[in-house]
Enzyme design. Structure first.
Site, PDB file in Angstrom:
ATOM      1  N   CYS A 117       0.721  -1.234   0.001  1.00 58.68           N
ATOM      2  CA  CYS A 117       0.033  -0.278  -0.166  1.00 58.68           C
ATOM      3  C   CYS A 117       0.970   1.223   0.067  1.00 58.68           C
ATOM      4  CB  CYS A 117      -0.957  -0.025   1.120  1.00 58.68           C
ATOM      5  SG  CYS A 117      -1.659  -1.431   1.658  1.00 58.68           S
TER       6      CYS A 117
ATOM      7  N   ASN B 172      -5.133   3.843   0.460  1.00 54.14           N
ATOM      8  CA  ASN B 172      -4.622   2.781  -0.477  1.00 54.14           C
ATOM      9  C   ASN B 172      -5.675   2.291  -1.467  1.00 54.14           C
ATOM     10  OD1 ASN B 172      -5.790   1.055   1.337  1.00 54.14           O
ATOM     11  ND2 ASN B 172      -4.607  -0.771   0.949  1.00 54.14           N
ATOM     12  N   PRO B 173      -5.535   1.448  -2.410  1.00 50.25           N
ATOM     13  CA  PRO B 173      -6.631   1.253  -3.371  1.00 50.25           C
ATOM     14  C   PRO B 173      -8.043   0.448  -2.704  1.00 50.25           C
ATOM     15  CG  PRO B 173      -4.581   0.393  -4.375  1.00 50.25           C
ATOM     16  CD  PRO B 173      -4.452   0.984  -2.872  1.00 50.25           C
ATOM     17  N   CYS B 174      -7.748  -0.278  -1.803  1.00 43.50           N
ATOM     18  CA  CYS B 174      -8.954  -1.044  -1.445  1.00 43.50           C
ATOM     19  C   CYS B 174      -9.599  -0.339  -0.028  1.00 43.50           C
ATOM     20  CB  CYS B 174      -8.827  -2.714  -1.087  1.00 43.50           C
ATOM     21  SG  CYS B 174      -8.192  -3.285  -2.749  1.00 43.50           S
TER      22      CYS B 174
ATOM     23  N   GLU C 274      -8.203   0.197   2.988  1.00 43.94           N
ATOM     24  CA  GLU C 274      -8.060  -0.234   4.238  1.00 43.94           C
ATOM     25  C   GLU C 274      -7.073   0.529   5.033  1.00 43.94           C
ATOM     26  OE1 GLU C 274      -7.507  -2.023   1.768  1.00 43.94           O
ATOM     27  OE2 GLU C 274      -5.690  -3.372   1.937  1.00 43.94           O
TER      28      GLU C 274
ATOM     29  N   PRO D 212      -8.773  -6.787   2.162  1.00 41.50           N
ATOM     30  CA  PRO D 212      -9.476  -7.873   1.331  1.00 41.50           C
ATOM     31  C   PRO D 212      -9.027  -9.245   1.250  1.00 41.50           C
ATOM     32  CG  PRO D 212      -8.860  -6.155  -0.055  1.00 41.50           C
ATOM     33  CD  PRO D 212      -8.148  -5.751   1.226  1.00 41.50           C
TER      34      PRO D 212
ATOM     35  N   GLY E 141      -7.739 -10.531  -1.216  1.00 40.71           N
ATOM     36  CA  GLY E 141      -8.219 -11.233  -2.386  1.00 40.71           C
ATOM     37  C   GLY E 141      -7.352 -12.298  -2.905  1.00 40.71           C
TER      38      GLY E 141
HETATM   39  P1  ADP Z   1      -3.363  -9.897  -1.236  1.00 40.95           P
HETATM   40  O1  ADP Z   1      -4.449 -10.953  -0.844  1.00 40.95           O
HETATM   41  O2  ADP Z   1      -2.508 -10.043  -2.595  1.00 40.95           O
HETATM   42  O3  ADP Z   1      -2.258  -9.951  -0.327  1.00 40.95           O
HETATM   43  P2  ADP Z   1      -5.634  -7.917  -0.829  1.00 40.95           P
HETATM   44  O4  ADP Z   1      -6.492  -8.347  -1.728  1.00 40.95           O
HETATM   45  O5  ADP Z   1      -5.695  -7.999   0.722  1.00 40.95           O
HETATM   46  O6  ADP Z   1      -4.120  -8.473  -1.478  1.00 40.95           O
HETATM   47  O7  ADP Z   1      -5.183  -6.132  -1.171  1.00 40.95           O
HETATM   48  C1  ADP Z   1      -4.348  -5.495  -0.231  1.00 40.95           C
HETATM   49  C2  ADP Z   1      -3.741  -4.327  -0.896  1.00 40.95           C
HETATM   50  O8  ADP Z   1      -2.765  -4.623  -1.763  1.00 40.95           O
HETATM   51  C3  ADP Z   1      -4.902  -3.340  -1.553  1.00 40.95           C
HETATM   52  O9  ADP Z   1      -5.424  -2.569  -0.872  1.00 40.95           O
HETATM   53  C4  ADP Z   1      -3.950  -2.739  -2.487  1.00 40.95           C
HETATM   54  O10 ADP Z   1      -3.350  -1.651  -2.038  1.00 40.95           O
HETATM   55  C5  ADP Z   1      -2.882  -3.735  -3.080  1.00 40.95           C
HETATM   56  N1  ADP Z   1      -3.323  -4.481  -4.268  1.00 40.95           N
HETATM   57  C6  ADP Z   1      -4.285  -5.705  -4.160  1.00 40.95           C
HETATM   58  N2  ADP Z   1      -4.341  -6.051  -5.479  1.00 40.95           N
HETATM   59  C7  ADP Z   1      -3.425  -5.343  -6.133  1.00 40.95           C
HETATM   60  C8  ADP Z   1      -3.084  -5.218  -7.561  1.00 40.95           C
HETATM   61  N3  ADP Z   1      -3.706  -5.909  -8.503  1.00 40.95           N
HETATM   62  N4  ADP Z   1      -2.186  -4.487  -7.881  1.00 40.95           N
HETATM   63  C9  ADP Z   1      -1.470  -3.635  -6.991  1.00 40.95           C
HETATM   64  N5  ADP Z   1      -1.963  -3.799  -5.801  1.00 40.95           N
HETATM   65  C10 ADP Z   1      -2.878  -4.438  -5.224  1.00 40.95           C
END
Ligand code: ADP
Length: 569
Positions: free
Chosen positions: A86, A267-269, A271, A416, A418
């Site tokens: 982030c 940051n993007p999501c 949090e 998240p 993700g």
């Molecule tokens: P992960 O599971 O890959 O660790 P998360 O889905 O928890 O990541 O996202 C956490 C943070 O990581 C997001 O808020 C963002 O700052 C960064 N992030 C997530 N996906 C991306 C992506 N495709 N490119 C760049 N940064 C990302």
């Protein structure tokens, strides 16, 4: 030691994106070796007991009890390994500054990080540019340039970067910004949010006129009814899922270092609210592993949770030292504040194991108890690191001074998860399950197939409701809600995202936010038939709850349904 056991989905993701490759592109490490590489690098910052911590960090990752954010897994131990997820970058009102931040964003994206920015300092569209005697294109046009750059900088050739774009509600270009994504082409690599103030919300409630101001002079250039702007925001969010809201006053009330400046972006999501140039390292504890079973009954193992939180906070603090910083400005502020964000994943699976419906007061109360515990232990861990290693350098200028020694200006964030929750084979973050069955990817080009969530399968079998009919129905519909012969109380335990009223989604967000010093990334899922009035109610309630941001998704409102908004692949 438990042997590492990964699902085919996890293996595929690791092989495609995380495991090191030789110069010919051949994968050259196993997942277990990846965890060894990471633990060795992160424990490498320890002065004493390095071997002990290396083994401890390895064990918690290899047992899938804790995982750091993706860049740490991908880059630890590599030359110039950038480990943070982030970042926030400034966007100042000059061509030079706009393109300097664009270049820096490209470098961050290339390294696996995501960037957030607030574009509100840019002069509005049509304002005079003195150097060229022309007229400014305005913030939205520059966001489109950032978006185009993101599109073409693939992280390690694998995924695109992610951005958060914010424009404050009093910027003269706010209406253009709110609707920019309705063409479904623009800003594909951005989550966008309107920067909201308490004054604006009061103006909406009282149906007052609202002034849009030139950011350079602070003077109002135009007035519009606050309610009209609110309806545009909620109506557009109903149609497309964007924009979300960022509550700037709530964020700044919790800014741990107000003397270092005001927070304008996340940051993007969403949090992690950050100062300009600040970065943050995230990690998440897998709650589905923090249980003990007595017969078929599960309880939270608070001892194991505390122990894991302490080791995880130490791990994340080490990441700050083991990190490679892409810019001197990022290094400087990140080392001053030492922000980290420990969060959770597997909340929905924990609730299923404990047979507690997500849509219940019991679940919300447990969320509060759990997160209060995580925060307390995180702060204890950070305080004891402060004893051992010293407080974060700007501590004397922080809200913690002088009563509480801390190693980190923030400790917790609910990300998240993700990708890391797929690696850990558990449910995303604090989200309910989207369906009781999910698509398993076809390994080696094989056909993809539907598979039942493993916790659901075990529980429903133990409860004695397993049947072939149930299996087929769940594989086809992802739900048990319409199956006859299953009591309501059992159905309630296995409700999925769209069966859960938004009020409960929001109450979970509030419960976790109350005990999280950074912020909580959560999507409030709504069924297709929800109206714009529902979105207005959700956004208004989010503000009244004191949340720091809000994101909704109405089923079917985006052409391609993405469960996690940033999981752009
Ligand atoms: P992960 O599971 O890959 O660790 P998360 O889905 O928890 O990541 O996202 C956490 C943070 O990581 C997001 O808020 C963002 O700052 C960064 N992030 C997530 N996906 C991306 C992506 N495709 N490119 C760049 N940064 C990302």
């Amino acid at each position: 030691m438990v042997r590492l056991s990964l699902t085919p989905n996890a293996l595929q993701i690791l092989e495609e994106r995380y495991l090191l490759r030789d110069p010919d592109g051949k994968v050259m490490e196993t997942p277990e070796e990846m965890f060894r590489r990471v633990s060795e690098w992160i424990a490498g910052t320890e002065r004493n007991n390095r071997e002990y911590w290396e083994a401890r960090f390895f064990r918690m990752m290899n047992n899938l009890e804790f995982l750091p954010n993706s860049p740490t897994l991908m880059n630890a131990g590599l030359p110039g390994g950038q480990l943070s997820a982030c970042f926030v970058l400034p966007v100042e009102d000059s061509l030079d500054a706009i393109f300097t931040s664009l270049k820096n964003a490209a470098l961050i994206h290339q390294s696996g990080g995501g960037t957030g920015y607030n574009f509100s300092r840019l002069r509005p569209k049509g304002a005079l540019v003195s150097t060229s005697k022309g007229f400014s294109s305005g913030p939205v046009a520059f966001m489109k340039i950032y978006d185009a750059a993101t599109e073409h900088v693939k992280q390690g050739g694998k995924r695109r970067g992610a951005n958060m774009g914010i424009l404050n509600v009093d910027h003269p270009d706010i209406e253009e910004f709110i609707s920019v994504k309705t063409d479904r082409v623009s800003l594909r690599n951005f989550n966008i949010s309107v920067g909201i103030t308490d004054r604006f919300m009061a103006a909406v409630e009282k149906d007052l006129s609202w002034g849009l101001k030139d950011p350079r002079t602070g003077r109002a250039v135009r007035n519009i009814p606050a309610k009209k702007l609110w309806d545009q925001i909620t109506g557009t969010a109903w149609a497309t899922g964007d924009p979300g809201l960022i509550f700037l006053d709530s964020i700044n009330r919790d800014n741990p270092t107000p003397g270092l400046g005001e927070i304008r972006s996340t940051n993007p999501c969403g949090e992690v609210p950050l100062l300009d140039y600040e970065s943050c390292n995230l990690g998440s504890v897998n709650l589905s592993k923090m249980v003990t079973a007595h017969g078929g009954n599960y309880e939270i193992d608070f001892n194991r949770l505390a122990e894991t939180v302490h080791a995880a906070i130490r791990f994340l603090d080490n990441v700050i030292h083991a990190n490679h910083y892409l810019l001197p400005q990022i290094k400087s502020i990140s080392l001053k504040n030492r922000k980290i964000g420990l969060g959770l994943m597997g909340w929905a699976e924990l609730l299923m194991l404990m047979e507690i419906p997500y849509a219940s007061t019991g679940a919300v109360k447990l969320a509060e108890k759990l997160m209060a515990f995580v925060r307390k232990e995180s702060y204890k861990a950070s305080a004891s690191l402060a004893e051992e290693r010293g407080c974060f350098p700007s501590w004397t200028e922080s809200r913690f001074y002088p009563d509480q020694k801390m190693r980190n200006a923030t400790c917790n964030s609910i990300a998240p998860t993700g990708t890391i929750s797929v690696i850990a084979d558990t449910s995303y973050s604090i989200e309910p399950l989207y369906a009781l069955a999910y698509r398993r990817v076809g390994i080696l080009g094989g056909k993809s197939q539907q598979e039942l969530n493993k916790v659901f399968k075990t529980k429903i079998s133990r409860m004695g409701y397993w049947s072939e009919h149930l299996e087929n129905t769940v594989l086809q519909t992802g739900s048990i809600q319409k199956i006859q012969g299953i009591p309501e109380q059992v159905k309630n335990i296995f409700k999925t995202s769209l069966d859960i009223p938004w009020e409960f989604h929001l109450q979970h967000q509030r419960a976790f936010q109350t005990f999280t010093d950074n912020s909580v990334s959560k999507t409030i899922n709504l069924p297709a038939e929800a109206g714009a009035g529902d979105i207005s109610d959700v956004y208004m309630t989010a503000w009244k709850y004191g949340l720091k941001g809000i994101t909704i998704y109405r089923d079917g409102s985006k052409e391609k349904q993405v469960l996690q908004r940033c999981n752009v692949s």
